[in-house]
Scaffold this motif. Structure first.
Motif, PDB file in Angstrom:
ATOM      1  N   LYS A  91       0.850  -1.198   0.000  1.00 22.55           N
ATOM      2  CA  LYS A  91       0.000   0.000   0.000  1.00 22.55           C
ATOM      3  C   LYS A  91       0.884   1.247   0.000  1.00 22.55           C
ATOM      4  O   LYS A  91       2.015   1.221   0.492  1.00 22.55           O
ATOM      5  CB  LYS A  91      -0.894  -0.011   1.228  1.00 22.55           C
ATOM      6  N   LEU A  92       0.324   2.355  -0.518  1.00 20.60           N
ATOM      7  CA  LEU A  92       1.136   3.552  -0.769  1.00 20.60           C
ATOM      8  C   LEU A  92       1.812   4.093   0.487  1.00 20.60           C
ATOM      9  O   LEU A  92       2.976   4.496   0.451  1.00 20.60           O
ATOM     10  CB  LEU A  92       0.282   4.641  -1.437  1.00 20.60           C
ATOM     11  N   LYS A  97       2.885   2.563   3.029  1.00 20.37           N
ATOM     12  CA  LYS A  97       4.038   1.717   3.366  1.00 20.37           C
ATOM     13  C   LYS A  97       5.184   1.951   2.376  1.00 20.37           C
ATOM     14  O   LYS A  97       6.350   2.004   2.772  1.00 20.37           O
ATOM     15  CB  LYS A  97       3.629   0.245   3.359  1.00 20.37           C
ATOM     16  N   LEU A  98       4.835   2.079   1.091  1.00 21.18           N
ATOM     17  CA  LEU A  98       5.873   2.344   0.086  1.00 21.18           C
ATOM     18  C   LEU A  98       6.564   3.680   0.379  1.00 21.18           C
ATOM     19  O   LEU A  98       7.783   3.812   0.230  1.00 21.18           O
ATOM     20  CB  LEU A  98       5.244   2.356  -1.314  1.00 21.18           C
ATOM     21  N   GLU A  99       5.780   4.639   0.863  1.00 17.72           N
ATOM     22  CA  GLU A  99       6.361   5.947   1.215  1.00 17.72           C
ATOM     23  C   GLU A  99       7.318   5.818   2.397  1.00 17.72           C
ATOM     24  O   GLU A  99       8.412   6.386   2.398  1.00 17.72           O
ATOM     25  CB  GLU A  99       5.247   6.950   1.533  1.00 17.72           C
ATOM     26  N   LEU A 100       6.895   5.052   3.408  1.00 16.94           N
ATOM     27  CA  LEU A 100       7.764   4.871   4.580  1.00 16.94           C
ATOM     28  C   LEU A 100       9.056   4.151   4.192  1.00 16.94           C
ATOM     29  O   LEU A 100      10.152   4.556   4.588  1.00 16.94           O
ATOM     30  CB  LEU A 100       7.019   4.074   5.667  1.00 16.94           C
ATOM     31  N   ILE A 101       8.933   3.086   3.401  1.00  9.49           N
ATOM     32  CA  ILE A 101      10.118   2.335   2.958  1.00  9.49           C
ATOM     33  C   ILE A 101      11.072   3.260   2.201  1.00  9.49           C
ATOM     34  O   ILE A 101      12.284   3.279   2.436  1.00  9.49           O
ATOM     35  CB  ILE A 101       9.708   1.152   2.046  1.00  9.49           C
ATOM     36  N   THR A 102      10.505   4.039   1.273  1.00 10.38           N
ATOM     37  CA  THR A 102      11.316   4.930   0.448  1.00 10.38           C
ATOM     38  C   THR A 102      12.062   5.941   1.308  1.00 10.38           C
ATOM     39  O   THR A 102      13.272   6.152   1.149  1.00 10.38           O
ATOM     40  CB  THR A 102      10.398   5.657  -0.563  1.00 10.38           C
ATOM     41  N   GLN A 103      11.333   6.572   2.234  1.00 11.10           N
ATOM     42  CA  GLN A 103      11.972   7.566   3.110  1.00 11.10           C
ATOM     43  C   GLN A 103      13.112   6.944   3.908  1.00 11.10           C
ATOM     44  O   GLN A 103      14.211   7.486   3.981  1.00 11.10           O
ATOM     45  CB  GLN A 103      10.930   8.150   4.072  1.00 11.10           C
ATOM     46  N   LYS A 154      -2.743  -1.073  -5.771  1.00  8.31           N
ATOM     47  CA  LYS A 154      -2.771  -0.739  -7.198  1.00  8.31           C
ATOM     48  C   LYS A 154      -1.611   0.224  -7.486  1.00  8.31           C
ATOM     49  O   LYS A 154      -1.320   1.100  -6.697  1.00  8.31           O
ATOM     50  CB  LYS A 154      -4.082  -0.029  -7.547  1.00  8.31           C
ATOM     51  N   ASP A 155      -0.999   0.027  -8.642  1.00  6.67           N
ATOM     52  CA  ASP A 155       0.020   0.976  -9.056  1.00  6.67           C
ATOM     53  C   ASP A 155      -0.686   2.166  -9.701  1.00  6.67           C
ATOM     54  O   ASP A 155      -1.744   2.027 -10.293  1.00  6.67           O
ATOM     55  CB  ASP A 155       0.960   0.323 -10.081  1.00  6.67           C
ATOM     56  N   ASN A 156      -0.137   3.359  -9.555  1.00  5.23           N
ATOM     57  CA  ASN A 156      -0.719   4.487 -10.273  1.00  5.23           C
ATOM     58  C   ASN A 156       0.356   5.521 -10.591  1.00  5.23           C
ATOM     59  O   ASN A 156       1.374   5.632  -9.917  1.00  5.23           O
ATOM     60  CB  ASN A 156      -1.889   5.101  -9.504  1.00  5.23           C
ATOM     61  N   GLU A 200       6.850  -3.587   5.301  1.00  5.38           N
ATOM     62  CA  GLU A 200       7.640  -2.350   5.271  1.00  5.38           C
ATOM     63  C   GLU A 200       8.809  -2.425   6.254  1.00  5.38           C
ATOM     64  O   GLU A 200       9.883  -1.869   6.002  1.00  5.38           O
ATOM     65  CB  GLU A 200       6.773  -1.113   5.519  1.00  5.38           C
ATOM     66  N   THR A 201       8.613  -3.136   7.362  1.00  2.93           N
ATOM     67  CA  THR A 201       9.713  -3.313   8.316  1.00  2.93           C
ATOM     68  C   THR A 201      10.797  -4.193   7.690  1.00  2.93           C
ATOM     69  O   THR A 201      11.996  -3.944   7.875  1.00  2.93           O
ATOM     70  CB  THR A 201       9.201  -3.970   9.610  1.00  2.93           C
ATOM     71  N   ALA A 202      10.381  -5.213   6.960  1.00  2.74           N
ATOM     72  CA  ALA A 202      11.328  -6.152   6.349  1.00  2.74           C
ATOM     73  C   ALA A 202      12.300  -5.433   5.411  1.00  2.74           C
ATOM     74  O   ALA A 202      13.518  -5.649   5.471  1.00  2.74           O
ATOM     75  CB  ALA A 202      10.568  -7.243   5.597  1.00  2.74           C
ATOM     76  N   GLY A 203      11.778  -4.576   4.537  1.00  2.00           N
ATOM     77  CA  GLY A 203      12.641  -3.862   3.591  1.00  2.00           C
ATOM     78  C   GLY A 203      13.626  -2.955   4.303  1.00  2.00           C
ATOM     79  O   GLY A 203      14.820  -2.906   3.970  1.00  2.00           O
TER      80      GLY A 203
END
Lengths: 238, 238
Positions: free
Chosen positions: B87-88, B90-96, B117-119, B223-226
């Motif tokens: 989910k977005l 989580k992707l934001e947290l991972i990226t940061q 979903k990708d967007n 997200e923790t795993a990454g």
């Protein structure tokens, strides 16, 4: 892992378990489980309790313990994060993540440059996060949330640890890998600053009580520092 | 570290820099800097540019480069996180977090159990997060955000790496420490699943292309795993 629910120890009588409030709602409304379904329950530090659902009421669920087995997901090394008080959303993120990763205790403390205010409602919110994280990651021993202490109280609490590690932004070369690899510490304290870092006086005092380390050439946000320090410590000692 | 601002390379002409939109507002409205103040600027992968503010207008700021020095906070090891699309938030947290910690690239990919979903709007949001994290942690080389690829495209992208690591929830014993300690990998791929994990078929395929590892006895959120995988890899190889 089966569906797992946290139960207050006082709601267990012999083989009978009473599940109330959030956990009852999670079982009945979110997971939509039914009478006869088998689930797992635990209380802080317990074995895993395999249970059958006997009765689902409006406000509570009754279960019977069928069997128990030891939880092998509890931390094998005791890690306490002494975290200078950050803003609440960061404290929540740190708490959630270090519970999953495998810390045993978090002790928030005040330091000169802390901008966050401590408040009494916090521990309840944090404990809910801890229960949710424990259910997610499989541990039955909860992360212990210590009430916020002063900088000096925090110093007094460092004595019992095998190793006291300090994420010191002024440290230029020594890494956690150098301090921990090949060591057999069982009881580790990690000290991390808040958004504002530590004062020069505080850094001098901490250096006298701990081993300073650096994360390398990049400056981590305070919530990232605590999460990475716990993860790397477990990785190196595990 | 001085106050630092990200500048589009096309807005640099000889020693003149034009700062627009978000970065201009950050300098003029948030940091409230004035003409004559000295700040640092950078573009993706640049040296650090020490600059003087010459002119602050409503919509832009003009600066002059006074001197430059090499950035020593850029990653020394290339780590790419291949992250099954979460989910977005989580992707934001991972990226940061992996930008701060020191990854070089993130490649989101679709897998059977992905629910997100990708967007198209995502990359812009993620790039803003990357710029903010880079300013925070001191690196000038940005985390590269790759457009989302399919599972099969992701497999094709693994070839150039020295080591391909797979956070495999079915792996019971091998840890990152066992796989990485003493190794001299310079170019590492890490594969992490989404909230739903991987299908049995996907796990078999990934095992044939990578080294499986476990985080231990606790199951980490995706997200923790990454975040933990990147942090541990840099800790062990650094």
């Amino acid at each position: 892992m089966e569906k797992r629910f946290f139960v207050d120890k006082s709601n267990i009588s012999r083989e009978n378990i009473l599940l109330c409030s959030d956990e009852h709602l999670h079982l009945s409304k979110v997971m939509r489980l039914r009478v006869g379904d088998v689930v797992e329950c635990f209380y802080d530090g317990s074995d895993v309790l395999t249970c059958r659902i006997d009765e689902i009421n409006k406000n509570d669920t009754h279960l019977t313990i069928l069997s128990t087995y030891p939880c092998d997901s509890n931390p094998a090394i005791d890690i306490t994060l002494f975290q200078a008080l950050p803003k609440l959303d960061k404290l929540e993120l740190i708490t959630q993540k270090i519970c999953e990763i495998g810390a045993t205790c978090i002790v928030p403390f005040t330091s000169r440059f802390c901008i966050a205010k401590d408040n009494a409602s916090k521990i309840d919110r944090l404990n809910k996060i801890v229960i949710s994280s424990a259910k997610q990651c499989g541990r039955t021993r909860l992360l212990d949330i210590h009430p916020t202490v002063t900088f000096n109280n925090m110093l007094d609490m460092l004595t019992p640890y095998d190793a006291v590690l300090f994420a010191n932004e002024k440290e230029e070369s020594v890494t956690l890998k150098e301090l921990l690899l090949g060591k057999d510490y069982k009881n580790v304290a990690i000290i991390v600053g808040s958004e504002g870092g530590f004062s020069a006086d505080e850094i001098e005092i901490l250096k006298g009580k701990s081993m300073s380390f650096t994360f390398g050439k990049r400056i981590l946000r305070c919530e990232t520092a605590g999460i990475v320090a716990v993860a790397n410590t477990l990785c190196l000692l595990g």
